[in-house]
Write a protein that holds these residues in place. Structure first.
Motif, PDB file in Angstrom:
ATOM      1  N   ALA A 148       0.840  -1.185   0.000  1.00 51.09           N
ATOM      2  CA  ALA A 148       0.000   0.000   0.000  1.00 51.09           C
ATOM      3  C   ALA A 148       0.881   1.243   0.000  1.00 51.09           C
ATOM      4  O   ALA A 148       2.097   1.173   0.207  1.00 51.09           O
ATOM      5  CB  ALA A 148      -0.912  -0.005   1.217  1.00 51.09           C
ATOM      6  N   GLU A 149       0.249   2.393  -0.227  1.00 50.37           N
ATOM      7  CA  GLU A 149       0.978   3.657  -0.226  1.00 50.37           C
ATOM      8  C   GLU A 149       1.700   3.830   1.107  1.00 50.37           C
ATOM      9  O   GLU A 149       1.116   3.693   2.181  1.00 50.37           O
ATOM     10  CB  GLU A 149      -0.008   4.806  -0.434  1.00 50.37           C
ATOM     11  CG  GLU A 149       0.658   6.146  -0.677  1.00 50.37           C
ATOM     12  CD  GLU A 149       1.324   6.242  -2.040  1.00 50.37           C
ATOM     13  OE1 GLU A 149       2.309   6.995  -2.164  1.00 50.37           O
ATOM     14  OE2 GLU A 149       0.851   5.560  -2.982  1.00 50.37           O
ATOM     15  N   GLY A 150       2.995   4.088   1.039  1.00 49.96           N
ATOM     16  CA  GLY A 150       3.780   4.326   2.249  1.00 49.96           C
ATOM     17  C   GLY A 150       4.397   3.087   2.848  1.00 49.96           C
ATOM     18  O   GLY A 150       5.243   3.206   3.746  1.00 49.96           O
ATOM     19  N   ALA A 151       4.009   1.908   2.399  1.00 50.76           N
ATOM     20  CA  ALA A 151       4.599   0.678   2.936  1.00 50.76           C
ATOM     21  C   ALA A 151       5.938   0.407   2.265  1.00 50.76           C
ATOM     22  O   ALA A 151       6.133   0.734   1.090  1.00 50.76           O
ATOM     23  CB  ALA A 151       3.660  -0.504   2.722  1.00 50.76           C
ATOM     24  N   TYR A 163     -10.403  -2.054  -3.519  1.00 50.63           N
ATOM     25  CA  TYR A 163     -11.526  -2.698  -4.206  1.00 50.63           C
ATOM     26  C   TYR A 163     -11.020  -3.614  -5.315  1.00 50.63           C
ATOM     27  O   TYR A 163     -10.947  -3.255  -6.486  1.00 50.63           O
ATOM     28  CB  TYR A 163     -12.513  -1.656  -4.742  1.00 50.63           C
ATOM     29  CG  TYR A 163     -13.422  -1.128  -3.660  1.00 50.63           C
ATOM     30  CD1 TYR A 163     -14.211  -1.991  -2.902  1.00 50.63           C
ATOM     31  CD2 TYR A 163     -13.478   0.228  -3.357  1.00 50.63           C
ATOM     32  CE1 TYR A 163     -15.027  -1.529  -1.882  1.00 50.63           C
ATOM     33  CE2 TYR A 163     -14.301   0.697  -2.344  1.00 50.63           C
ATOM     34  CZ  TYR A 163     -15.067  -0.188  -1.619  1.00 50.63           C
ATOM     35  OH  TYR A 163     -15.878   0.270  -0.611  1.00 50.63           O
ATOM     36  N   GLN A 164     -10.672  -4.820  -4.910  1.00 52.18           N
ATOM     37  CA  GLN A 164     -10.272  -5.904  -5.804  1.00 52.18           C
ATOM     38  C   GLN A 164     -10.713  -7.194  -5.138  1.00 52.18           C
ATOM     39  O   GLN A 164     -10.632  -7.320  -3.907  1.00 52.18           O
ATOM     40  CB  GLN A 164      -8.758  -5.930  -6.017  1.00 52.18           C
ATOM     41  CG  GLN A 164      -8.301  -7.089  -6.908  1.00 52.18           C
ATOM     42  CD  GLN A 164      -6.791  -7.198  -7.014  1.00 52.18           C
ATOM     43  OE1 GLN A 164      -6.060  -6.615  -6.222  1.00 52.18           O
ATOM     44  NE2 GLN A 164      -6.317  -7.947  -7.983  1.00 52.18           N
ATOM     45  N   GLY A 312     -19.947  -2.822  -1.249  1.00 53.92           N
ATOM     46  CA  GLY A 312     -18.495  -2.768  -1.317  1.00 53.92           C
ATOM     47  C   GLY A 312     -17.851  -4.099  -1.007  1.00 53.92           C
ATOM     48  O   GLY A 312     -16.885  -4.518  -1.664  1.00 53.92           O
ATOM     49  N   ASN A 313     -18.384  -4.801  -0.007  1.00 55.46           N
ATOM     50  CA  ASN A 313     -17.854  -6.116   0.336  1.00 55.46           C
ATOM     51  C   ASN A 313     -18.159  -7.152  -0.732  1.00 55.46           C
ATOM     52  O   ASN A 313     -17.411  -8.120  -0.908  1.00 55.46           O
ATOM     53  CB  ASN A 313     -18.416  -6.578   1.678  1.00 55.46           C
ATOM     54  CG  ASN A 313     -18.040  -5.654   2.821  1.00 55.46           C
ATOM     55  OD1 ASN A 313     -18.871  -5.306   3.649  1.00 55.46           O
ATOM     56  ND2 ASN A 313     -16.784  -5.226   2.868  1.00 55.46           N
ATOM     57  N   ILE A 346     -11.544   5.957   0.985  1.00 52.79           N
ATOM     58  CA  ILE A 346     -10.313   5.585   0.273  1.00 52.79           C
ATOM     59  C   ILE A 346     -10.149   6.377  -1.019  1.00 52.79           C
ATOM     60  O   ILE A 346      -9.250   6.088  -1.807  1.00 52.79           O
ATOM     61  CB  ILE A 346     -10.297   4.076  -0.038  1.00 52.79           C
ATOM     62  CG1 ILE A 346     -11.450   3.687  -0.951  1.00 52.79           C
ATOM     63  CG2 ILE A 346     -10.338   3.256   1.240  1.00 52.79           C
ATOM     64  CD1 ILE A 346     -11.371   2.260  -1.448  1.00 52.79           C
ATOM     65  N   TYR A 347     -10.993   7.357  -1.213  1.00 49.26           N
ATOM     66  CA  TYR A 347     -10.925   8.182  -2.429  1.00 49.26           C
ATOM     67  C   TYR A 347     -10.609   9.619  -2.024  1.00 49.26           C
ATOM     68  O   TYR A 347     -11.507  10.412  -1.747  1.00 49.26           O
ATOM     69  CB  TYR A 347     -12.243   8.116  -3.191  1.00 49.26           C
ATOM     70  CG  TYR A 347     -12.597   6.736  -3.685  1.00 49.26           C
ATOM     71  CD1 TYR A 347     -11.851   6.124  -4.683  1.00 49.26           C
ATOM     72  CD2 TYR A 347     -13.676   6.035  -3.149  1.00 49.26           C
ATOM     73  CE1 TYR A 347     -12.165   4.856  -5.139  1.00 49.26           C
ATOM     74  CE2 TYR A 347     -14.000   4.766  -3.601  1.00 49.26           C
ATOM     75  CZ  TYR A 347     -13.240   4.185  -4.592  1.00 49.26           C
ATOM     76  OH  TYR A 347     -13.564   2.929  -5.030  1.00 49.26           O
TER      77      TYR A 347
END
Length: 386
Positions: A148-151, A163-164, A312-313, A346-347
């Motif tokens: 993820a971003e920042g990891a 969302y995948q 979403g789930n 998340i947007y």
């Protein structure tokens, strides 16, 4: 996306195409593979196809699941792609502690794990903020996983995009190390010991069984108990024996279904081990559940399912197959209490933060009629065509 290639023989080079996208170069001389996945039941079910892919690509390697105590209990004497379970310490971002459990000693665990001399280590646990340093600390020749971003990066990595579908997410990670998908359908074997325990608790059925599971850890995913009770009445009237399953933490939800049903149902809370629950579901004509681990367990052991999902789930976890499964979507996106739109979190380019403190049901608008209709469709064998 991956990190820049290094000059080792195991570095990722020109990927070859597959049905699910590019496949990285297979790592040579692999004897032992570590896979970090130490979270909840449904999360583990989603990673089974990736484990199958690793087994197919590296048939002689030992696959070691870095998991929780319940993984070790479930996988004892069970056929499948996992050869052994190493229980990881309870630590932030790695594993939540069990009741009364103290935080674990991560440095000591990693020191012992390095003595295992893993050739490959995969992070299919989450975005990688805590888990990527953990996997890097195993000392494997090649690491791969999500970022993820920042990891921090691993040797080979895929961007974590929320969302995948979970199954596809982990199959793409396996593909990074040359293990293309062999299936997209999670499958878990049921053993003779599982069936014997289930029979000892439940007895032999005198009529076809269906199971209802009204709980879920996230209360926003819970369909109201009175709706499950209506389903129980309908299916009991159709001649089915109805079980209502739940964990001890879900006792209140099970009790509410039993009280509202007004017909004989059989509550099962804490009476079955996870393996016996799997056997129970495998022998059911249908399982009706919220989006939670037991729903995905039921599908993995071959039971037809009707699942109630927040939209979403549904994107992330519902089975794409319709021969035996009917996910029913709730389209609520604003909190029923305060009206906050809970989708933009998340947007970053959309207004609002998507967060509110309320944990009321986001799936209460799913009509009973839709669930009963889907249930009866799956319970009625299709007519043979000529």
């Amino acid at each position: 996306m991956t990190s820049p290639p290094d000059d080792s023989s195991s570095a990722r080079r020109d990927p070859e195409p597959s049905l699910l996208g590019p496949v990285g170069e297979r790592v040579p001389d692999v004897e032992r593979i570590a896979v970090l996945r130490a979270n909840a039941l449904g999360d583990f079910i989603f990673v089974l196809p990736a484990l199958d892919a690793l087994r197919s690509a590296y048939p002689s390697a030992e696959i070691v699941l870095l998991g929780a105590p319940w993984h070790a209990a479930l996988w004892r004497d069970r056929p499948g792609p996992v050869d052994r379970v190493l229980v990881v310490p309870a630590a932030p971002g790695i594993r939540d502690p069990g009741p009364g459990e103290e935080p674990g000693d991560v440095p000591a665990f990693l020191a012992a794990a390095r003595a295992e001399r893993f050739d490959l280590a995969l992070q299919v646990h989450g975005g990688g903020g805590n888990s990527n340093p953990f996997v890097a600390g195993l000392g494997a020749r090649v690491t791969a996983g999500l970022r993820a971003e920042g990891a921090p990066p691993l040797d080979r990595w895929m961007r974590y995009v929320y969302y995948q579908h979970e199954v596809i997410r982990y199959l793409e990670v396996a593909a990074l190390v040359g293990a293309p998908a062999t299936t997209i359908t999670p499958a878990l074997a049921v053993t003779a010991a599982d069936r014997a325990e289930a029979a000892a608790v439940l007895g032999e059925p005198t009529r076809p069984r269906v199971a209802l599971h009204p709980g879920a850890t996230d209360t926003r995913r819970r369909w109201p108990p009175e709706r499950f009770a209506e389903v129980a009445r309908e299916l009991t009237g159709d001649g089915y024996e109805v079980l209502v399953t739940g964990t001890p933490a879900e006792q209140e939800a099970v009790d509410a279904v039993v009280a509202a049903a007004g017909v004989p149902v059989r509550p099962q809370v804490g009476t079955l081990s996870l393996g016996a629950l799997a056997a129970t579901y495998a022998d059911c004509a249908l399982v009706v559940s919220n989006d939670t681990g037991p729903l995905h367990l039921a599908a993995a052991v071959g039971a037809p399912t009707v699942g109630v999902f927040w939209i979403g789930n549904l994107i992330n976890g519902a089975s794409p197959l319709r021969g035996r499964h009917r996910p029913i979507a709730a389209w609520t996106t604003r909190c029923p209490v305060c009206g906050v739109d809970c989708t933009p979190g998340i947007y970053p380019h959309r207004p609002g933060d998507g967060e509110c403190p309320h944990r009321v049901s986001f799936v209460a608008d799913v009509p009973v009629a839709e669930v009963v209709e889907a249930a009866r469709e799956l319970l009625t064998p299709p007519r043979a065509t000529r």
